[in-house]
Scaffold this motif. Structure first.
Motif, PDB file in Angstrom:
ATOM      1  N   LYS A  73       0.830  -1.208   0.000  1.00  0.00           N
ATOM      2  CA  LYS A  73       0.000   0.000   0.000  1.00  0.00           C
ATOM      3  C   LYS A  73       0.867   1.262   0.000  1.00  0.00           C
ATOM      4  O   LYS A  73       0.535   2.260  -0.644  1.00  0.00           O
ATOM      5  CB  LYS A  73      -0.924  -0.014   1.211  1.00  0.00           C
ATOM      6  N   SER A  74       2.028   1.191   0.709  1.00  0.00           N
ATOM      7  CA  SER A  74       2.909   2.359   0.741  1.00  0.00           C
ATOM      8  C   SER A  74       3.559   2.620  -0.603  1.00  0.00           C
ATOM      9  O   SER A  74       3.924   3.752  -0.926  1.00  0.00           O
ATOM     10  CB  SER A  74       3.989   2.170   1.811  1.00  0.00           C
ATOM     11  N   VAL A  75       3.699   1.559  -1.407  1.00  0.00           N
ATOM     12  CA  VAL A  75       4.315   1.699  -2.729  1.00  0.00           C
ATOM     13  C   VAL A  75       3.326   2.262  -3.737  1.00  0.00           C
ATOM     14  O   VAL A  75       3.655   3.156  -4.530  1.00  0.00           O
ATOM     15  CB  VAL A  75       4.849   0.331  -3.200  1.00  0.00           C
ATOM     16  N   SER A 140      11.971  -0.587   2.358  1.00  0.00           N
ATOM     17  CA  SER A 140      11.896  -0.852   3.798  1.00  0.00           C
ATOM     18  C   SER A 140      10.539  -1.464   4.135  1.00  0.00           C
ATOM     19  O   SER A 140       9.504  -0.889   3.820  1.00  0.00           O
ATOM     20  CB  SER A 140      12.083   0.449   4.583  1.00  0.00           C
ATOM     21  N   GLY A 141      10.559  -2.610   4.773  1.00  0.00           N
ATOM     22  CA  GLY A 141       9.334  -3.332   5.106  1.00  0.00           C
ATOM     23  C   GLY A 141       9.315  -4.724   4.518  1.00  0.00           C
ATOM     24  O   GLY A 141       8.559  -5.593   4.986  1.00  0.00           O
ATOM     25  N   TRP A 540      11.925   1.218  -8.774  1.00  0.00           N
ATOM     26  CA  TRP A 540      12.221  -0.126  -8.292  1.00  0.00           C
ATOM     27  C   TRP A 540      11.236  -0.632  -7.235  1.00  0.00           C
ATOM     28  O   TRP A 540      10.791  -1.793  -7.315  1.00  0.00           O
ATOM     29  CB  TRP A 540      13.653  -0.204  -7.785  1.00  0.00           C
ATOM     30  N   PRO A 541      10.844   0.148  -6.228  1.00  0.00           N
ATOM     31  CA  PRO A 541       9.893  -0.393  -5.259  1.00  0.00           C
ATOM     32  C   PRO A 541       8.610  -0.908  -5.908  1.00  0.00           C
ATOM     33  O   PRO A 541       8.114  -1.983  -5.552  1.00  0.00           O
ATOM     34  CB  PRO A 541       9.626   0.797  -4.328  1.00  0.00           C
ATOM     35  N   LEU A 542       8.079  -0.155  -6.873  1.00  0.00           N
ATOM     36  CA  LEU A 542       6.883  -0.622  -7.576  1.00  0.00           C
ATOM     37  C   LEU A 542       7.174  -1.910  -8.325  1.00  0.00           C
ATOM     38  O   LEU A 542       6.388  -2.869  -8.267  1.00  0.00           O
ATOM     39  CB  LEU A 542       6.376   0.438  -8.547  1.00  0.00           C
ATOM     40  N   CYS A 543       8.309  -1.968  -9.014  1.00  0.00           N
ATOM     41  CA  CYS A 543       8.619  -3.160  -9.806  1.00  0.00           C
ATOM     42  C   CYS A 543       8.836  -4.379  -8.917  1.00  0.00           C
ATOM     43  O   CYS A 543       8.417  -5.491  -9.258  1.00  0.00           O
ATOM     44  CB  CYS A 543       9.833  -2.898 -10.685  1.00  0.00           C
ATOM     45  N   LEU A 544       9.494  -4.182  -7.769  1.00  0.00           N
ATOM     46  CA  LEU A 544       9.663  -5.296  -6.838  1.00  0.00           C
ATOM     47  C   LEU A 544       8.299  -5.766  -6.342  1.00  0.00           C
ATOM     48  O   LEU A 544       8.028  -6.978  -6.281  1.00  0.00           O
ATOM     49  CB  LEU A 544      10.539  -4.859  -5.662  1.00  0.00           C
TER      50      LEU A 544
END
Length: 570
Positions: A73-75, A140-141, A540-544
């Motif tokens: 959700k944070s991403v 992070s998370g 990157w966070p979205l892609c991960l």
């Protein structure tokens, strides 16, 4: 994988132990302890994970799935579950509309071998993933969302240091332990020979003598594991009382705040067919808080890890049981046992001069003080065979002792401990952090992932996704960026491959490097944080997140299509 020649040379000062009496001079917490056997079954056939592991995973998964939901959700708000309950319930109801199984994916992390390079680079990955750290990243998370964590060799040093110290942050370990202990590494001859190290000499001498006096065989893994423990464990005398089974009693484990830990090693077939060096089909063993054993044909069994060292026949103890053989330093030393590649008896030293001691002489003096040398078995991690005369363990049932080595040793070595998760069908996504030294510049090139794929195919394990040849791996640059394997098939796990890359620091250090100054430790870990966060790439966070949720069956954010084009290997 650490060079035998270099590391053995750094152990030569243990010739100081050669004049010791075989009777311990003082009490030691290292020696295995005889106890009355419990009435419960201690050995079982590998028909699935144990009830104890299953219970832990059920509880850990509740926390991990909630953490994953929060991070997603944070991403991107588009990951918000449409039918989530509004009362904050952390149960599977939060995922009621996610995929046909109605559950969040189960995530595992693997930390590869590669000595202190792998340990420190892998630590940076965890630091980047850990929401407890003061300096947050876009990923992070993720650490809180893990259900499992496996380590091998240098990765086992990392994992053991985490679990053996009750799961602190990497920052805490770095500042309060590693920056001092790795800079003052006992593997450095000048440090090991210094007057300041004399109390440690004495303590390790007592430990080795006590184990021998208790009736157990000694190998070079005993002093090896003890020396490493002084760098990794903060308990008294280098964590001498720490055991793998004892992890189950630590507060962060009993609170389900940590991913379930697994440490791996390979079996040698020296006593079976004379092939000392592990072959491509070598038996993969795993240590964890509840059990030790292997899923592989010819073993296909597990034993309660707290009773390793007990003499068994057909699954039953033949006398008193033994505890404390699963000493954590001995386990992490076994997982990093590169000395097994010597494959031969080791004669005793014929000189007392430090400068003239050879590798062979040093190892003989180290493991067998005052003796004419050590047998070939003395270069292995030695475990009284819990599967002796056990029906399902046809390969090893005749052996009184199991001989174990580093998983990165042998032909078609596998430096990433993926194997345990090919046998756990509940695991959906494996984040593989590869810090191997496959190239001349000490970076990975896909060799060890390919070996695992080939070994899995030969063993009929279908959960491993296709891994390309090394030339393809390198030509496509898969060794220099994250890559998703198994994107488009529901029959395999998804592997999110994250290789070591020098974003901010020359992280391709030699596996033979056994001393890091504080600034070097910081540089390696900081670079690992950047590796976890793809050098700060905003996408990157979205892609991960997209890679993790690719097979969920849920409608994913629109940006995932671009991510899959960039990161999915088809």
């Amino acid at each position: 994988m650490v060079s035998v020649l270099v590391l053995a040379a750094h152990l030569l000062s243990y010739a100081a132990l050669t004049t010791a009496s075989p009777t311990p001079r003082a009490a030691s917490g290292y020696a295995p302890v005889p106890v009355t056997c419990p009435s419960s079954q201690l050995v079982r056939t590998a028909s699935g994970i144990s009830d104890a592991e299953s219970s832990y995973i059920d509880q850990r998964y509740q926390k991990a799935s909630q953490a994953l939901k929060s991070w997603l959700k944070s991403v991107d708000e588009a990951f918000e579950c449409r039918q989530c309950s509004s009362d904050g319930d952390s149960g599977s109801g939060n995922w009621s509309d996610w995929g046909s199984g109605g559950k969040a994916p189960v995530l595992a992390l693997t930390s590869s071998g590669g000595g202190y390079r792998a340990m420190l680079a892998g630590a940076g990955i965890i630091k980047g993933f850990d929401s407890r750290e003061a300096n947050k990243t876009g990923v992070s998370g993720i650490y809180q969302a893990l259900t499992y964590h496996a380590g091998l060799s240098g990765g086992s040093w990392l994992l053991s240091s985490i679990i053996g110290n009750n799961c602190p942050t990497i920052s805490s370990l770095q500042e309060n332990l590693w920056e001092t202990t790795i800079q003052s590494s006992l593997l450095v001859p000048q440090i090991l020979l210094s007057p300041q190290a004399a109390p440690i000499y004495s303590a390790v001498e007592v430990d080795i003598q006590a184990k021998r006096a208790a009736g157990f065989d000694i190998s070079i893994i005993d002093p090896w594991g003890r020396l490493l423990s002084y760098a990794l464990l903060s308990g008294p005398d280098g964590g001498v009382m720490d055991t793998m089974s004892g992890i189950a009693s630590t507060s962060n484990f009993t609170s389900y705040n940590a991913p379930y830990p697994i440490i791996t090693a390979l079996g040698s077939n020296r006593l079976i067919d004379g092939t000392c060096i592990p072959q491509p089909n070598a038996t993969q063993y795993e240590f964890h808080p509840y059990e030790f054993g292997s899923w592989d044909d010819g073993v296909d069994a597990f034993v309660n890890s707290g009773y390793l060292g007990t003499s068994f026949s057909n699954g039953a103890p033949t006398g008193s049981c033994v505890t404390h053989y699963d000493q954590l330093g001995y386990v992490l030393g076994t997982s990093s046992n590169v000395f097994g590649s010597i494959c031969g008896p080791v004669p005793a030293a014929n000189s007392t001069a430090v400068s003239s001691l050879t590798l062979v002489e040093d190892l003989a003096e180290l493991a067998a003080p005052g003796q004419p040398g050590i047998p070939e078995s003395g270069v292995f991690g030695l475990y009284p065979n819990p599967f002796h005369n056990y029906p399902s363990s046809s390969l090893v049932s005749a052996q009184p002792t199991l001989e174990l080595v580093d998983g990165g040793v042998g032909i078609a070595y596998q430096g990433n401990p993926i194997w345990p998760f090919l046998h756990r069908e509940n695991v959906d996504v494996i984040i593989v952090n590869d810090n191997s030294a496959d190239t001349l510049t000490n970076f990975p090139n896909g060799t060890e992932m390919l070996h695992t794929y080939q070994a899995a195919a030969a063993a009929g394990l279908t959960r491993m996704p296709v891994i390309p040849s090394v030339p393809t791996f390198v030509s496509k640059g898969l060794n220099q960026q994250p890559t998703f394997f198994g994107c488009n098939t529901n029959e395999t796990v998804t592997i999110i491959y994250i290789p070591n890359y020098n974003y901010t620091y020359q992280s391709g250090t030699s596996t033979n490097k056994i001393q890091y100054y504080a600034n070097e430790t910081d540089g390696m870990i900081s670079n690992g944080v950047q590796t976890a966060n793809r050098g700060g790439d905003a996408d990157w966070p979205l892609c991960l997140a997209c890679g993790i949720m690719k097979k969920s069956g849920e409608t994913l954010p629109s940006g995932c299509a671009t991510c899959f084009k960039e990161y999915c290997f088809n």
